[in-house]
Design a protein around this motif. Structure first.
Motif, mmCIF file in Angstrom:
data_model
loop_
_atom_site.group_PDB
_atom_site.id
_atom_site.type_symbol
_atom_site.label_atom_id
_atom_site.label_comp_id
_atom_site.label_asym_id
_atom_site.label_seq_id
_atom_site.Cartn_x
_atom_site.Cartn_y
_atom_site.Cartn_z
ATOM 1 N N GLY A 114 8.805 -2.982 7.856
ATOM 2 C CA GLY A 114 7.398 -2.671 8.073
ATOM 3 C C GLY A 114 6.572 -3.905 8.361
ATOM 4 N N VAL A 115 6.801 -4.974 7.590
ATOM 5 C CA VAL A 115 6.066 -6.227 7.803
ATOM 6 C C VAL A 115 6.389 -6.802 9.180
ATOM 7 N N THR A 116 7.671 -6.797 9.541
ATOM 8 C CA THR A 116 8.072 -7.289 10.858
ATOM 9 C C THR A 116 7.477 -6.433 11.969
ATOM 10 N N ALA A 118 4.686 -4.698 11.865
ATOM 11 C CA ALA A 118 3.256 -4.995 11.984
ATOM 12 C C ALA A 118 3.032 -6.307 12.723
ATOM 13 N N LEU A 187 8.211 0.176 12.132
ATOM 14 C CA LEU A 187 7.306 0.774 11.152
ATOM 15 C C LEU A 187 7.740 2.197 10.816
ATOM 16 N N SER A 238 1.277 -2.621 6.005
ATOM 17 C CA SER A 238 1.768 -3.000 7.329
ATOM 18 C C SER A 238 1.284 -2.016 8.386
ATOM 19 N N TRP A 239 1.329 -0.732 8.057
ATOM 20 C CA TRP A 239 0.799 0.281 8.977
ATOM 21 C C TRP A 239 -0.702 0.080 9.218
#
Length: 254
Positions: A114-116, A118, A187, A238-239
């Motif tokens: 998720g972080v990647t 974003a 994500l 992140s989203w």
């Protein structure tokens, strides 16, 4: 007078030239609502149907395990190696005497796709798509030295080839769009993996030994549900980051 034709760069030289050129900021892509909807559709197609998830899910697993590895290295641990499997599972082994370091590296698995994702979406919308793709390819190449099984080498080499092909073949004007697609797909993958993890704790408790949340519970006595909640909060954040540039396009502010 003798004329010499300019030397034609080899494929590795061309790859390196494109990788190096990617670290300069490119023109910010003009994304319309129609294009963004198409990008979202492509991202969903990569991450939701089982036929495509069979392959893209391996990339999500690579990202997950690299999250553990990066967290281990940044907390001073010795990285023993990474194993990747074709069933979308993986294992990252690190060595430390400190409990905090072990917990830190254990946490950064599920949230990292998720972080990647974003970061890729943000980069794509802000003219840094080529830089994100180049940096990602270099990280994947460097990660090869930590792989400790044949399936892992196969998976990572395939990922490197695909990433390299995108860097080489996609014009810089469209690389931002590619970064957005990959970011959104990661994500979606992060949410999918969290749902799978939750299902393990609710219905497939015979598989608890493979759960990062359960492993963290065993290390800290903090309930698995708390760790799953923390994973979910990072993915939700992140989203939220990825939604910022998207919302401006949907509302006509871009």
């Amino acid at each position: 007078m003798v004329y010499f034709a300019p030397a034609v760069p080899t494929v590795p030289e061309e790859w390196w030239n494109r990788i190096a050129a990617g670290f300069a900021r490119s023109e910010v892509p003009a994304v319309t609502v129609t294009e963004l909807l198409t990008v979202v559709l492509v991202a969903v197609v990569l991450s939701v149907p089982s036929a495509t998830w069979r392959y893209f899910g391996l990339f999500a697993t690579v990202t997950h395990e690299l999250g553990h590895a990066f967290a281990a290295l940044t907390s001073g641990q010795r990285l023993g190696g990474i194993k990747l499997r074709l069933n979308h599972s993986g294992t990252t082994t690190s060595f430390t005497r400190g409990r905090f370091a072990a917990v830190w590296s254990g946490f950064w698995g599920y949230p990292v796709p998720g972080v990647t994702g974003a970061a890729l979406v943000w980069s794509g919308f802000n003219g840094w798509g080529p830089a994100a793709m180049s940096a990602g390819l270099l990280v994947l190449l460097a990660s090869l030295i930590f792989i400790r099984n044949a399936a892992g080498v196969l998976i990572l080499l395939a990922t490197v080839v695909c990433a390299g092909a995108l860097v080489l073949a996609v014009p810089s004007a469209f690389t931002g769009h590619v970064a957005i697609v990959l970011g959104l797909a990661l994500l979606v993958a992060a949410v999918r993996d969290l749902a799978k993890l939750t299902n393990v704790h609710l219905r497939r408790r015979d598989q608890l030994a493979t759960s990062d949340a359960y492993i963290l519970y065993r290390a800290t006595t903090v309930p698995s549900g708390v760790w799953i909640t923390l994973f979910s909060l990072v993915v939700a954040a992140s989203w939220a980051v990825a939604w910022q540039p998207m919302s401006r396009i949907f509302t006509g502010g871009a």
